[in-house]
Write a protein that holds these residues in place. Structure first.
Motif, mmCIF file in Angstrom:
data_model
loop_
_atom_site.group_PDB
_atom_site.id
_atom_site.type_symbol
_atom_site.label_atom_id
_atom_site.label_comp_id
_atom_site.label_asym_id
_atom_site.label_seq_id
_atom_site.Cartn_x
_atom_site.Cartn_y
_atom_site.Cartn_z
ATOM 1 N N TRP A 175 0.822 -1.204 0.000
ATOM 2 C CA TRP A 175 0.000 0.000 0.000
ATOM 3 C C TRP A 175 0.860 1.260 0.000
ATOM 4 C CZ3 TRP A 175 0.115 3.785 3.675
ATOM 5 C CH2 TRP A 175 0.696 3.471 4.904
ATOM 6 N N VAL A 176 2.060 1.188 0.596
ATOM 7 C CA VAL A 176 2.944 2.355 0.605
ATOM 8 C C VAL A 176 3.341 2.708 -0.827
ATOM 9 C CG1 VAL A 176 5.180 3.253 1.360
ATOM 10 C CG2 VAL A 176 3.825 1.830 2.911
ATOM 11 N N MET A 177 3.717 1.690 -1.577
ATOM 12 C CA MET A 177 4.125 1.908 -2.962
ATOM 13 C C MET A 177 2.954 2.402 -3.809
ATOM 14 S SD MET A 177 7.219 1.247 -2.509
ATOM 15 C CE MET A 177 7.809 1.385 -4.167
ATOM 16 N N GLU A 178 1.762 1.842 -3.581
ATOM 17 C CA GLU A 178 0.576 2.255 -4.342
ATOM 18 C C GLU A 178 0.213 3.709 -4.040
ATOM 19 O OE1 GLU A 178 -2.205 -0.715 -3.103
ATOM 20 O OE2 GLU A 178 -1.373 -2.244 -4.435
ATOM 21 N N GLU A 179 0.244 4.074 -2.765
ATOM 22 C CA GLU A 179 -0.083 5.456 -2.383
ATOM 23 C C GLU A 179 0.958 6.432 -2.922
ATOM 24 O OE1 GLU A 179 -2.884 6.678 -0.972
ATOM 25 O OE2 GLU A 179 -3.576 4.617 -1.227
ATOM 26 N N ARG A 180 2.211 6.028 -2.928
ATOM 27 C CA ARG A 180 3.266 6.883 -3.475
ATOM 28 C C ARG A 180 3.024 7.113 -4.964
ATOM 29 N NH1 ARG A 180 8.411 6.396 -5.773
ATOM 30 N NH2 ARG A 180 9.841 8.022 -5.092
ATOM 31 N N ALA A 181 2.667 6.062 -5.673
ATOM 32 C CA ALA A 181 2.396 6.186 -7.108
ATOM 33 C C ALA A 181 1.200 7.104 -7.357
ATOM 34 C CB ALA A 181 2.144 4.807 -7.720
ATOM 35 N N LYS A 182 0.146 6.976 -6.550
ATOM 36 C CA LYS A 182 -1.027 7.853 -6.691
ATOM 37 C C LYS A 182 -0.649 9.310 -6.428
ATOM 38 C CE LYS A 182 -4.419 4.449 -5.129
ATOM 39 N NZ LYS A 182 -5.308 4.105 -4.011
ATOM 40 N N PHE A 183 0.146 9.518 -5.393
ATOM 41 C CA PHE A 183 0.563 10.874 -5.048
ATOM 42 C C PHE A 183 1.376 11.498 -6.177
ATOM 43 C CE2 PHE A 183 3.792 13.699 -3.139
ATOM 44 C CZ PHE A 183 2.941 14.719 -2.724
ATOM 45 N N ARG A 184 2.322 10.744 -6.722
ATOM 46 C CA ARG A 184 3.140 11.261 -7.819
ATOM 47 C C ARG A 184 2.282 11.569 -9.034
ATOM 48 N NH1 ARG A 184 8.976 10.074 -7.455
ATOM 49 N NH2 ARG A 184 8.924 10.156 -9.712
ATOM 50 N N GLU A 185 1.285 10.743 -9.308
ATOM 51 C CA GLU A 185 0.379 10.983 -10.437
ATOM 52 C C GLU A 185 -0.441 12.252 -10.195
ATOM 53 O OE1 GLU A 185 -0.948 10.595 -14.137
ATOM 54 O OE2 GLU A 185 0.585 9.314 -13.252
#
Length: 104
Positions: free
Chosen positions: A85-95
């Motif tokens: 979930w950390v990686m997924e949230e980071r990807a969403k934030f960057r997007e």
């Protein structure tokens, strides 16, 4: 280059040892249209001889450890990125940052 008041500030307030081009002494005087902050008058672009001179001085003042990674780091699950979930949230934030910046 920018007066005694700025020169008297702690080096850690002026230099980003991880992302040199984000150092305050480089970004604050760099024109906004050149990717800087435009807070001081100083450099028209990163090709400006004064910018190049200061970037060289910044680089010289950073003492690197022999085993220090100078190629950057992106977290992964195997390298301390934590749970999925950390990686997924980071990807969403960057997007979201890309969308907020708009088309280029």
């Amino acid at each position: 280059l920018f007066g005694a008041k700025i020169a008297a500030q702690p080096d850690r307030a002026l230099i980003n040892t991880v992302q040199i081009d984000e150092s305050r002494i480089l970004a604050a005087p760099l024109a906004v249209k050149a990717g800087g902050w435009g807070q001081l008058s100083g450099y028209a672009s990163k090709d400006d001889p004064k910018y190049k001179k200061m970037a060289g001085l910044v680089e010289k003042c950073i003492v690197r450890k022999p085993n220090e990674n100078t190629n950057g780091w992106q977290p992964t699950l195997n390298a301390g990125g934590g749970e999925t979930w950390v990686m997924e949230e980071r990807a969403k934030f960057r997007e979201s940052l890309k969308k907020a910046a708009g088309p280029k």
